[in-house]
Design an enzyme around this catalytic site. Structure first.
Site, short mmCIF file in Angstrom:
data_model
loop_
_atom_site.label_atom_id
_atom_site.label_comp_id
_atom_site.label_asym_id
_atom_site.label_seq_id
_atom_site.Cartn_x
_atom_site.Cartn_y
_atom_site.Cartn_z
N LYS A 206 58.32 37.88 33.71
CA LYS A 206 56.96 37.36 33.88
C LYS A 206 57.02 36.16 34.81
O LYS A 206 57.73 35.20 34.54
CB LYS A 206 56.38 36.97 32.53
N ARG A 216 42.99 33.16 32.13
CA ARG A 216 42.91 31.86 31.45
C ARG A 216 41.45 31.45 31.23
O ARG A 216 41.14 30.81 30.24
CB ARG A 216 43.70 30.81 32.24
N LYS A 230 53.30 26.44 34.61
CA LYS A 230 54.16 27.08 33.63
C LYS A 230 55.53 27.41 34.24
O LYS A 230 56.28 28.22 33.71
CB LYS A 230 53.49 28.35 33.09
N GLU A 246 66.90 38.85 33.16
CA GLU A 246 65.93 38.69 32.07
C GLU A 246 65.79 40.00 31.29
O GLU A 246 65.76 40.02 30.06
CB GLU A 246 64.55 38.27 32.61
N LYS A 261 55.45 41.52 35.30
CA LYS A 261 54.09 40.99 35.40
C LYS A 261 54.06 39.82 36.36
O LYS A 261 54.94 38.96 36.26
CB LYS A 261 53.67 40.54 34.00
N SER A 287 44.77 39.90 35.59
CA SER A 287 43.37 39.54 35.80
C SER A 287 43.05 39.25 37.27
O SER A 287 42.00 39.65 37.77
CB SER A 287 43.03 38.33 34.94
N TYR A 326 42.95 46.34 32.99
CA TYR A 326 41.54 46.19 32.59
C TYR A 326 40.71 47.37 33.08
O TYR A 326 39.56 47.51 32.69
CB TYR A 326 40.99 44.86 33.14
C1 PBG Z 1 49.92 34.06 28.23
C2 PBG Z 1 49.45 35.26 28.94
C3 PBG Z 1 48.92 35.23 30.23
C4 PBG Z 1 48.57 36.53 30.54
C5 PBG Z 1 48.90 37.35 29.46
N1 PBG Z 1 49.47 36.53 28.46
C6 PBG Z 1 48.63 34.11 31.14
C7 PBG Z 1 49.59 33.03 31.32
O1 PBG Z 1 50.81 33.21 31.26
O2 PBG Z 1 49.11 31.93 31.54
C8 PBG Z 1 47.95 36.92 31.84
C9 PBG Z 1 47.24 38.23 31.92
C10 PBG Z 1 46.32 38.36 33.06
O3 PBG Z 1 46.25 37.52 33.98
O4 PBG Z 1 45.60 39.37 33.06
N2 PBG Z 1 50.50 34.19 27.03
#
Ligand code: PBG
Length: 338
Positions: A206, A216, A230, A246, A261, A287, A326
């Site tokens: 990720k 968010r 992050k 990983e 991701k 997203s 989505y």
């Molecule tokens: C955080 C989490 C995130 C997403 C899924 N779980 C965002 C982040 O790491 O800040 C993102 C999913 C998306 O953007 O559709 N636990």
């Protein structure tokens, strides 16, 4: 890997690559990747209340819904043949604290959503997000202690969160936090509590990505995170060897599925993971990818139906076994309509 140089096939004019493209029937015969509703995991946003349908402005067509509405949505997804949903909570700011206490509360909205869906729509898989950001007043996936993300303290909390989700009936635990060692401790805790058949989908590779912005907004962590990065736990977007390490570690710790991701900007990583490990490899069309497509579609710059299916097919071509998207409902409807 490919040994094209040793292929002594005649070139043009004997070989004409366009021959098989001339008709729909032969294009279908030579098609290499196939998309179906079976490939989709549908992420959904859950809020308190009843009868609530609250649109997410930065994700046109996506809504935050209360548990009763979620049950109806889960029924629709099941009827369309979508194997699983992945609920994410939006928690009101007043209930968040630095320890993300609510994350381990068996009565939180996610646990109630899981119970309701498993009761009313038993045939659909429920994949719970294991991470603290929606519950934390810092908006981070990990616990902030003395100004830094405390890996091992976070793992303890993630274990508690996983256990309440498993107790509520979650079929799959999906740690998305990127702490080191979390898959192993979650696996051990599940097994010790008699949940040895619950699966783990690890967000293994990720990346610290700008494509998560609209998510968010949807879960309400943009405000709490307040622009913080992050990047001390999520991966650097420039790296791909590191993704393989990983994945190897998460598999060794007991992950059943690994995920890459974001999705489309990282399909090279999906391909490397799948070809290196030959394990169930998922990817998340996040997203921001959704927002980019829908933004252009709303402007009339892209054709909705064609780009929806093309974007998802590209995941299959890269080697993904399943896609968190989505677009799951609308893509399943398009595929059904043929
Ligand atoms: C955080 C989490 C995130 C997403 C899924 N779980 C965002 C982040 O790491 O800040 C993102 C999913 C998306 O953007 O559709 N636990």
């Amino acid at each position: 890997m490919n040994d094209y140089k040793s292929i002594s096939a005649p070139a043009f004019p004997q070989t004409r690559m366009r021959r098989t493209r001339q008709a729909d029937w032969s294009r279908r015969l030579v098609r290499e990747s196939h998309l179906s509703a079976n490939d989709f995991i549908w992420p959904v946003f859950v809020v308190e209340g009843s009868g609530v349908i609250d649109p997410v402005p930065s994700m046109p067509g996506v809504e935050r819904v209360s548990v009763d509405v979620l049950v109806d949505r889960a029924k629709e997804a099941a009827e369309l043949g979508i194997p699983a949903i992945a609920p994410f909570p939006n928690i009101e700011d007043g209930l968040k604290d630095p320890k993300a206490t609510l994350a381990a509360d068996p009565q939180n909205v996610i646990c109630r959503a899981v119970r309701a869906v498993k009761q009313e729509v038993p045939g659909i898989g429920v994949i719970c997000d294991v991470a603290l950001d929606p519950f934390s007043s810092d908006g981070h996936c990990g616990l902030v202690i003395d100004g830094v993300i405390d890996n091992d303290a976070t793992n303890e909390m993630l274990v508690k969160q996983s256990l309440v989700q498993a107790e509520a009936g979650a079929d799959v635990l999906g740690p998305s936090d990127m702490m080191d060692g979390r898959v192993g401790v979650i696996r051990q805790a599940l097994d010790a509590a008699g949940y040895q058949d619950r699966q783990i989908m690890s967000y293994a590779a990720k990346y610290a990505s700008a494509y998560y912005g609209p998510f968010r907004d949807a879960v309400g962590s943009s405000g709490t995170l307040a622009g913080a990065s992050k990047s001390t736990y999520q991966m650097d977007s420039a790296n791909s060897d590191e993704a393989l390490r990983e994945v190897a570690l998460d598999l060794a710790e007991g992950a059943d599925y690994v995920m890459v991701k974001p999705g489309q900007p990282y399909l090279d990583v999906v391909q490397r993971v799948k070809s290196t490990f030959q394990v169930p490899t998922f990817s998340y069309q996040v997203s921001g990818e959704y927002a980019m497509l829908k933004g252009a579609i709303q402007n009339g710059w892209l054709d909705n139906d064609r780009v929806v299916l093309e974007s998802l097919t590209s995941f299959k071509r890269a080697g993904a076994d399943a896609i968190l998207t989505y677009l799951a409902i609308e893509a399943a409807k398009l595929l059904k309509a043929g």
